[in-house]
Design a protein around this motif. Structure first.
Motif, mmCIF file in Angstrom:
data_model
loop_
_atom_site.group_PDB
_atom_site.id
_atom_site.type_symbol
_atom_site.label_atom_id
_atom_site.label_comp_id
_atom_site.label_asym_id
_atom_site.label_seq_id
_atom_site.Cartn_x
_atom_site.Cartn_y
_atom_site.Cartn_z
ATOM 1 N N LYS A 164 0.644 -1.377 0.000
ATOM 2 C CA LYS A 164 0.275 -0.104 0.203
ATOM 3 C C LYS A 164 0.733 1.237 -0.636
ATOM 4 O O LYS A 164 0.853 2.243 -0.380
ATOM 5 C CB LYS A 164 -1.232 0.049 1.388
ATOM 6 C CG LYS A 164 -1.904 -0.694 0.967
ATOM 7 C CD LYS A 164 -3.277 -1.159 1.536
ATOM 8 C CE LYS A 164 -4.416 -1.749 1.754
ATOM 9 N NZ LYS A 164 -5.324 -1.581 2.709
ATOM 10 N N ARG A 168 3.158 1.701 -1.834
ATOM 11 C CA ARG A 168 3.659 1.640 -2.927
ATOM 12 C C ARG A 168 2.489 1.422 -4.023
ATOM 13 O O ARG A 168 2.992 2.566 -5.340
ATOM 14 C CB ARG A 168 4.793 0.404 -3.921
ATOM 15 C CG ARG A 168 5.714 -0.316 -2.616
ATOM 16 C CD ARG A 168 6.670 -0.923 -3.107
ATOM 17 N NE ARG A 168 6.691 -1.487 -4.973
ATOM 18 C CZ ARG A 168 6.793 -2.668 -5.694
ATOM 19 N NH1 ARG A 168 6.767 -3.379 -4.816
ATOM 20 N NH2 ARG A 168 6.774 -2.579 -7.046
ATOM 21 N N VAL A 169 2.132 1.711 -3.909
ATOM 22 C CA VAL A 169 0.504 1.859 -5.207
ATOM 23 C C VAL A 169 -0.439 2.603 -5.050
ATOM 24 O O VAL A 169 -0.921 3.328 -3.634
ATOM 25 C CB VAL A 169 -0.129 0.335 -5.168
ATOM 26 C CG1 VAL A 169 0.694 -1.203 -5.494
ATOM 27 C CG2 VAL A 169 -0.896 -0.012 -4.045
ATOM 28 N N GLN A 170 -0.996 3.002 -5.988
ATOM 29 C CA GLN A 170 -2.281 3.890 -5.762
ATOM 30 C C GLN A 170 -3.089 3.938 -5.509
ATOM 31 O O GLN A 170 -3.641 2.183 -5.928
ATOM 32 C CB GLN A 170 -2.762 5.008 -6.742
ATOM 33 C CG GLN A 170 -3.070 5.819 -7.021
ATOM 34 C CD GLN A 170 -3.754 6.361 -8.477
ATOM 35 O OE1 GLN A 170 -3.362 6.307 -9.517
ATOM 36 N NE2 GLN A 170 -4.472 7.439 -8.366
ATOM 37 N N GLU A 171 -3.538 3.804 -4.203
ATOM 38 C CA GLU A 171 -5.078 2.912 -3.526
ATOM 39 C C GLU A 171 -5.789 4.815 -3.611
ATOM 40 O O GLU A 171 -5.973 5.358 -3.090
ATOM 41 C CB GLU A 171 -4.561 3.194 -1.657
ATOM 42 C CG GLU A 171 -5.936 2.689 -1.955
ATOM 43 C CD GLU A 171 -5.861 1.592 -0.397
ATOM 44 O OE1 GLU A 171 -6.101 0.217 0.065
ATOM 45 O OE2 GLU A 171 -5.867 2.086 0.361
ATOM 46 N N ALA A 208 -4.027 -4.402 -3.172
ATOM 47 C CA ALA A 208 -2.480 -3.934 -3.127
ATOM 48 C C ALA A 208 -1.619 -4.790 -3.136
ATOM 49 O O ALA A 208 -0.820 -4.462 -4.217
ATOM 50 C CB ALA A 208 -2.659 -3.563 -1.490
ATOM 51 N N ALA A 210 -2.120 -5.452 -7.467
ATOM 52 C CA ALA A 210 -1.188 -3.865 -7.721
ATOM 53 C C ALA A 210 0.051 -3.721 -8.111
ATOM 54 O O ALA A 210 1.532 -3.135 -9.187
ATOM 55 C CB ALA A 210 -1.871 -2.527 -7.294
ATOM 56 N N ALA A 211 1.314 -4.266 -6.845
ATOM 57 C CA ALA A 211 2.063 -4.212 -6.630
ATOM 58 C C ALA A 211 2.921 -4.536 -7.815
ATOM 59 O O ALA A 211 3.837 -5.004 -8.266
ATOM 60 C CB ALA A 211 2.937 -3.959 -5.065
ATOM 61 N N LEU A 245 3.235 -3.484 -10.871
ATOM 62 C CA LEU A 245 4.151 -2.294 -10.571
ATOM 63 C C LEU A 245 5.761 -3.204 -10.874
ATOM 64 O O LEU A 245 6.555 -3.031 -11.791
ATOM 65 C CB LEU A 245 3.949 -1.456 -9.866
ATOM 66 C CG LEU A 245 3.271 -0.710 -9.506
ATOM 67 C CD1 LEU A 245 3.269 0.048 -8.275
ATOM 68 C CD2 LEU A 245 2.512 0.201 -10.899
ATOM 69 N N CYS A 248 -3.982 1.368 -9.883
ATOM 70 C CA CYS A 248 -4.361 1.628 -8.290
ATOM 71 C C CYS A 248 -5.443 0.789 -8.317
ATOM 72 O O CYS A 248 -5.927 -0.498 -9.017
ATOM 73 C CB CYS A 248 -4.938 2.300 -8.948
ATOM 74 S SG CYS A 248 -6.211 2.472 -9.732
ATOM 75 N N SER A 249 -5.521 0.520 -7.104
ATOM 76 C CA SER A 249 -6.639 -0.408 -6.351
ATOM 77 C C SER A 249 -7.567 0.577 -5.720
ATOM 78 O O SER A 249 -7.347 1.492 -5.139
ATOM 79 C CB SER A 249 -5.571 -1.286 -5.114
ATOM 80 O OG SER A 249 -6.000 -0.396 -4.414
#
Length: 126
Positions: free
Chosen positions: A12, A14-17, A86, A89-90, A93, A101-102
């Motif tokens: 979370k 690292r990723v866009q939520e 999350a 999504a990571a 990436l 995104c999540s």
């Protein structure tokens, strides 16, 4: 040793939520909406237009499906509460996807907000 919670927290970071209030807009802008829950969860109800790819098979399905292999795809992911999304999504990436995104709170938050859900129709034997 790291726990599942540790891994989710790191993912979370690292990723866009996307907040739930912005989720519908993010989905409209996306090329694909991925539900990374298990098959039985997806069958019980899912966001309209979602494609099911369980978290455990994500990397394999993405690599083996030409329509999902474009690294410039805009992807929105969700799961039950946001942990698996999350992590997924990571992983995406790490695979080189650029726009992933999540949805914060996942499917449970979506349902709690009264947003539309798609459920399979039971067969009629009339």
């Amino acid at each position: 040793m790291k726990t599942a919670h540790d891994l989710v927290t790191a993912a979370k970071g690292r990723v866009q939520e996307v907040p739930l209030a912005e989720a519908e807009s993010a989905i409209q802008r996306a090329d694909v909406l991925l539900d990374v829950r298990e098959a039985d969860e997806f069958a019980a109800g899912h966001l309209p237009g979602a494609i099911h790819v369980s978290r455990g098979l994500l990397e394999f399905k993405l690599s083996g499906t030409p329509a999902l292999s474009g690294r410039d795809l805009k992807v929105v992911l969700y799961c039950k509460t946001s942990g698996r999304a999350a992590l997924a999504a990571a992983a995406m990436l790490d695979m080189g996807y650029l726009e992933v995104c999540s949805i914060a709170g996942g499917y449970d938050a979506w349902v709690a907000a009264g947003k539309p859900v798609q459920r399979p129709q039971a067969p009629s034997f009339d």
